[in-house]
Write an enzyme that holds these catalytic residues in place. Structure first.
Site, PDB file in Angstrom:
ATOM      1  N   GLU A 129       0.833  -1.207   0.000  1.00  0.00           N
ATOM      2  CA  GLU A 129       0.000   0.000   0.000  1.00  0.00           C
ATOM      3  C   GLU A 129       0.866   1.256   0.000  1.00  0.00           C
ATOM      4  O   GLU A 129       0.532   2.257  -0.630  1.00  0.00           O
ATOM      5  CB  GLU A 129      -0.907  -0.001   1.235  1.00  0.00           C
ATOM      6  N   THR A 185      -6.382   8.711  -5.120  1.00  0.00           N
ATOM      7  CA  THR A 185      -6.248   8.784  -3.663  1.00  0.00           C
ATOM      8  C   THR A 185      -5.531  10.082  -3.269  1.00  0.00           C
ATOM      9  O   THR A 185      -5.915  10.744  -2.304  1.00  0.00           O
ATOM     10  CB  THR A 185      -5.477   7.554  -3.139  1.00  0.00           C
TER      11      THR A 185
HETATM   12  P1  ADP Z   1      -7.754   1.447  -4.515  1.00  0.00           P
HETATM   13  O1  ADP Z   1      -8.288   2.235  -3.340  1.00  0.00           O
HETATM   14  O2  ADP Z   1      -8.871   0.973  -5.408  1.00  0.00           O
HETATM   15  O3  ADP Z   1      -6.797   0.379  -4.136  1.00  0.00           O
HETATM   16  P2  ADP Z   1      -5.568   3.142  -4.976  1.00  0.00           P
HETATM   17  O4  ADP Z   1      -5.598   4.445  -5.703  1.00  0.00           O
HETATM   18  O5  ADP Z   1      -5.292   3.090  -3.532  1.00  0.00           O
HETATM   19  O6  ADP Z   1      -6.937   2.445  -5.371  1.00  0.00           O
HETATM   20  O7  ADP Z   1      -4.467   2.168  -5.607  1.00  0.00           O
HETATM   21  C1  ADP Z   1      -4.314   2.024  -6.934  1.00  0.00           C
HETATM   22  C2  ADP Z   1      -2.869   2.386  -7.327  1.00  0.00           C
HETATM   23  O8  ADP Z   1      -1.996   1.286  -7.079  1.00  0.00           O
HETATM   24  C3  ADP Z   1      -2.792   2.690  -8.806  1.00  0.00           C
HETATM   25  O9  ADP Z   1      -1.902   3.772  -8.996  1.00  0.00           O
HETATM   26  C4  ADP Z   1      -2.192   1.427  -9.403  1.00  0.00           C
HETATM   27  O10 ADP Z   1      -1.451   1.669 -10.557  1.00  0.00           O
HETATM   28  C5  ADP Z   1      -1.292   0.922  -8.288  1.00  0.00           C
HETATM   29  N1  ADP Z   1      -1.079  -0.550  -8.317  1.00  0.00           N
HETATM   30  C6  ADP Z   1       0.093  -1.197  -8.418  1.00  0.00           C
HETATM   31  N2  ADP Z   1      -0.084  -2.525  -8.409  1.00  0.00           N
HETATM   32  C7  ADP Z   1      -1.410  -2.752  -8.309  1.00  0.00           C
HETATM   33  C8  ADP Z   1      -2.198  -3.924  -8.253  1.00  0.00           C
HETATM   34  N3  ADP Z   1      -1.677  -5.142  -8.315  1.00  0.00           N
HETATM   35  N4  ADP Z   1      -3.527  -3.761  -8.141  1.00  0.00           N
HETATM   36  C9  ADP Z   1      -4.078  -2.525  -8.091  1.00  0.00           C
HETATM   37  N5  ADP Z   1      -3.396  -1.376  -8.143  1.00  0.00           N
HETATM   38  C10 ADP Z   1      -2.049  -1.485  -8.246  1.00  0.00           C
END
Ligand code: ADP
Length: 309
Positions: A128, A181
């Protein structure tokens, strides 16, 4: 064991009053992940289906979380990870957390479970960190432990799992817009007025008490957010109307899921949750914005094993 196939659940973080500390695990919304043990040491993301995400292990949250765990457990073999994305990144229902949680859970199984579930939450939190730039566990904790979780503190990580009352269901509407985010963080005020803080911690305490005592009315009374929602709702078209409609159709409470744009409603009973989800869907039909609709019980277990060999 040589390989494992997993269900990696979506999660709802914040739950109105519990900004950055509370979360719950969904049961029928999530990704799938297959992890193979390989002779070649290290971690590789070999395939991502359903999303355009980085394949480099150091850039993908699954790889980052896995490498964080393997830095504490040396092996002379490695892992290939295949991700089948069903949760869109930036949906507000824990897309990145699902991948981070799945990777550490699956590798821990393939290693013969040297780590406790709460250690896995710690490692997944580094995934994260890679996605958002800040260490947080409010999505990975429910994804790994199931039920509701409270992240009491980070130094050291202190996570409490709270079982869900049996009749609680979640309705989620995901309008198909992207809320970054970082953008959702930027609209927040740096300081919280004392009055808002008092109301917020009163509600967090009440919500936790309501979950333990299965007091659905109390749970509903506590689902208020005077800290993030007043500022973040402007990023979600139709938010006020959707929340009002959810309440009018019997939801206990409703709010922004994570940093949005998804909107969640907690409901007593499946039929109420279906009615609430339909009513929330109608708002987006009227606005003309495409959306996904989910109705789910609270998943008591978190990541699930679908197959293993
Ligand atoms: P969510 O709250 O839906 O998880 P976030 O904005 O916190 O969305 O996270 C998404 C971010 O993490 C994006 O920038 C995405 O490119 C990155 N990311 C990297 N690897 C992954 C993955 N395996 N699955 C989802 N997002 C990913």
């Amino acid at each position: 064991m040589k390989s494992i196939k997993l269900f990696c659940p979506a999660t709802v973080a914040n739950l109105s009053c519990g900004f950055d500390v509370l979360g719950l695990c969904l049961d029928n919304v999530g990704d799938e992940m297959i992890i193979h043990k390989t002779n070649e040491p290290g971690v590789r993301i070999t395939k991502i289906v359903g999303a355009d995400l980085p394949l480099e292990a150091e850039k993908n949250v699954a790889g980052v979380a896995a490498l964080s765990m393997l830095s504490q457990w040396q092996t002379d073999f490695g892992f290939d990870i295949e991700i089948h994305k069903k949760i869109k990144a930036g949906s507000g229902i824990g897309s990145s957390a699902a991948s981070a949680a799945g990777a550490v859970f699956g590798i821990n199984e393939l290693l013969g479970k040297p780590f406790e579930p709460k250690d896995l939450v710690w490692f997944a939190g580094w995934g994260e960190h890679a996605a958002s730039g800040s260490y947080h566990a409010d999505n990975v904790a429910p994804a790994l432990l199931g039920g509701f979780t409270l992240v009491r503190g980070y130094n050291p990580l202190d996570v409490i799992k709270i079982d869900s009352p049996p009749d609680l269901f979640v309705a989620v509407i995901h309008p198909q817009i992207e809320v970054k985010t970082a953008e959702a963080r930027a609209v927040l005020k740096k300081e919280v007025p004392l009055k808002a803080a008092i109301a917020q911690w009163g509600n967090v305490g009440g919500l936790v008490a309501g979950l333990y005592t299965h007091d659905y009315e109390l749970i509903g009374r506590c689902l208020h957010d005077g800290v993030a929602e007043p500022y973040r709702k402007a990023l979600i078209p139709g938010f006020d109307e959707t929340k009002k409609t959810a309440m009018a159709h019997g939801a206990l409470g409703a709010g922004i899921s994570g940093s949005g744009p998804s909107i969640f409603a907690l409901c007593k009973g499946l039929s109420t949750a279906e009615k609430v989800a339909d009513a929330m869907s109608d708002i987006y039909e009227t606005i003309g914005l495409p959306y996904h609709r989910h109705v789910s019980p609270v998943n008591p277990d978190g990541v699930k094993i679908l197959e293993q060999q």
